[in-house]
Write an enzyme that holds these catalytic residues in place. Structure first.
Site, mmCIF file in Angstrom:
data_model
loop_
_atom_site.group_PDB
_atom_site.id
_atom_site.type_symbol
_atom_site.label_atom_id
_atom_site.label_comp_id
_atom_site.label_asym_id
_atom_site.label_seq_id
_atom_site.Cartn_x
_atom_site.Cartn_y
_atom_site.Cartn_z
ATOM 1 N N LYS A 45 0.868 -1.224 -0.181
ATOM 2 C CA LYS A 45 -0.394 0.153 -0.295
ATOM 3 C C LYS A 45 0.893 1.193 -0.108
ATOM 4 O O LYS A 45 1.666 1.423 0.414
ATOM 5 C CB LYS A 45 -0.498 0.172 1.387
ATOM 6 C CG LYS A 45 -2.440 0.676 1.213
ATOM 7 C CD LYS A 45 -3.048 0.054 0.438
ATOM 8 C CE LYS A 45 -4.635 0.956 0.439
ATOM 9 N NZ LYS A 45 -5.300 -0.004 0.354
HETATM 10 N N1 GLU Z 1 -6.805 0.224 -3.141
HETATM 11 C C1 GLU Z 1 -7.874 -0.921 -3.355
HETATM 12 C C2 GLU Z 1 -8.008 -2.115 -2.112
HETATM 13 O O1 GLU Z 1 -8.264 -1.231 -1.000
HETATM 14 C C3 GLU Z 1 -7.679 -1.524 -4.442
HETATM 15 C C4 GLU Z 1 -6.096 -2.106 -4.658
HETATM 16 C C5 GLU Z 1 -5.609 -2.710 -6.342
HETATM 17 O O2 GLU Z 1 -6.285 -2.928 -7.129
HETATM 18 O O3 GLU Z 1 -5.191 -2.656 -6.862
HETATM 19 O O4 GLU Z 1 -8.088 -3.416 -2.643
#
Ligand code: GLU
Length: 411
Positions: free
Chosen positions: A102
């Site tokens: 993240k």
């Molecule tokens: N930000 C989204 C999540 O928390 C998507 C992450 C992604 O598509 O890699 O799952």
């Protein structure tokens, strides 16, 4: 409670169940790498400003790491670290060939022009391009970022490494994005709600729903649930909440949102209440689809819904989660409820790597297939161990990661 501590407590509930040794707990909860950078940019008026940017790469045992980039004024290392661990369990739960990561920038995007945000994004990639890429760590949108930011990220990354659109997902469809990626998280929340109702033997038509947050996730969830015959009685965004016990006109609210620069401000529907009051409405289903930590021990007693679907990441504190579980409230946990987003990110990555485009129907069909498998596995695991859906979801995700690591890392 801070995000990382909360996700760690949820992890421990699952680890306790399988008597996991302390050394494995340490291995599975400690991130592989944490990057913090300072992003310095010139603003439109010539002043200079700086922002903190983060990328936490939590675990790469099952494949390249995957996770969004959050643009929000409260982003800090602890939050990114907690959310990165959620991505590891989430991708494992859906059985995608990914690890978890993240990132984010501590910035309020609404305070800056698009040109300023573009410069901030490009400078951020300048500083982290060597630790991300299609085979190592693939960014995607999260709160405060969308397809435009992903196009800038890809473009900046390619300046260093050459053409490779699989380096970022959630891109605009015209820029190697996937059809159906934008709607995917909200649609996935709606699909999960339908699967849960079927298992509970309840009908959508008699189900009242309150949704907190009307961004990409909340608005698409509202659209899908309305089309599936649920009765949406409350929606909200930063301007406040709008409540009509008889049901809101969601297509009209969506039009208003699009015509008013992604805002519900000025919506002439229902009664105006606060975001806090929305959480305590007398509804069947509550869907927090905004920030984390919105239901805690301080307001959990006011929650009257019998089903809570965590469209947002980490919206319930562990204490609130335990209280709801004791009261028999069914909580569909974040790593299951919002897994649709990263699932269609995976489809985008696959299409990019194969230079082949899928149609929207194929994306939707394959999404439903992945979500059905994830949902059923959690439902069965929860019944088998007589635990909450959250503990069951963690159990599946954590076990898969541990088993993969045992095959390679132990000599
Ligand atoms: N930000 C989204 C999540 O928390 C998507 C992450 C992604 O598509 O890699 O799952």
């Amino acid at each position: 409670m801070k995000t990382f501590q909360a996700t760690r407590l949820f992890f421990d509930r699952a680890a306790d169940l399988i008597d996991m040794e302390p050394s494995w707990r340490e291995i599975l909860t400690t991130p592989n790498r944490e990057v913090q950078v300072r992003i310095i940019v010139t603003l439109d008026d010539g002043r200079i400003a700086s922002f903190l940017g983060y990328r936490v790469q939590h675990n790469a045992a099952r494949g390249p790491m995957k996770g969004g980039m959050r643009y929000h004024p409260q982003v800090d290392l602890d939050e990114v670290r907690g959310l990165a661990s959620l991505m590891t369990w989430k991708t494992a739960l859906a059985n995608l060939p990914y690890g978890g990561a993240k990132g984010g920038i501590r910035i309020d995007p609404r305070q800056f022009s698009r040109a300023e945000m573009r410069r901030v994004t490009r400078k951020f990639i300048d500083q982290i391009h060597d630790v991300i890429g299609p085979d190592t760590d693939i960014p995607a949108p999260d709160m405060g970022s969308g397809s435009a930011e992903m196009a800038w990220m890809r473009n900046q990354w390619e300046k260093y490494h050459g053409f490779n659109p699989a380096c970022v997902t959630g891109k605009p469809v015209e820029h190697y994005g996937a059809k159906g990626r934008e709607e995917a998280t909200g649609r996935g929340v709606g699909l999960m709600a339908c699967k849960l109702m079927r298992r509970l033997g309840r009908r959508a038509g008699q189900t009242s729903v309150a949704i907190q947050g009307f961004g990409n996730v909340g608005s698409h969830a509202a659209k899908f649930l309305t089309e599936s015959d649920f009765c949406i009685v409350a929606i909200s965004d930063i301007s406040g909440a709008y409540y009509n016990p008889q049901g809101l006109d969601i297509p009209a609210a969506l039009r208003h949102y699009l015509d008013h620069d992604s805002s519900l401000e000025g919506l002439e529907q229902g009664r105006r209440i606060s975001n806090g009051e929305l959480l305590q409405l007398d509804v069947d289903m509550l869907i927090p689809a905004a920030l984390g930590g919105v239901i805690t021990k301080d307001n959990v007693d006011g929650v009257r819904a019998s089903i809570v679907i965590e469209a947002a990441n980490n919206p319930l504190s562990p204490a609130a989660d335990a209280t709801l579980h004791e009261r028999g409230v069914i909580v569909l946990p974040d790593i299951l409820a919002n897994v649709g987003g990263v699932t269609v990110s995976y489809f985008e990555w696959v299409q990019n790597r194969q230079h082949y485009k899928w149609g929207l129907n194929r994306v939707r069909q394959e999404l439903d297939h992945v979500l059905a498998q994830a949902f059923e596995s959690v439902w069965e695991e929860a019944a088998k161990h007589r635990v909450s859906l959250r503990t069951a979801a963690y159990l599946i995700g954590v076990r898969r990661v541990q088993q993969t690591m045992e095959l390679t890392s132990v000599e």
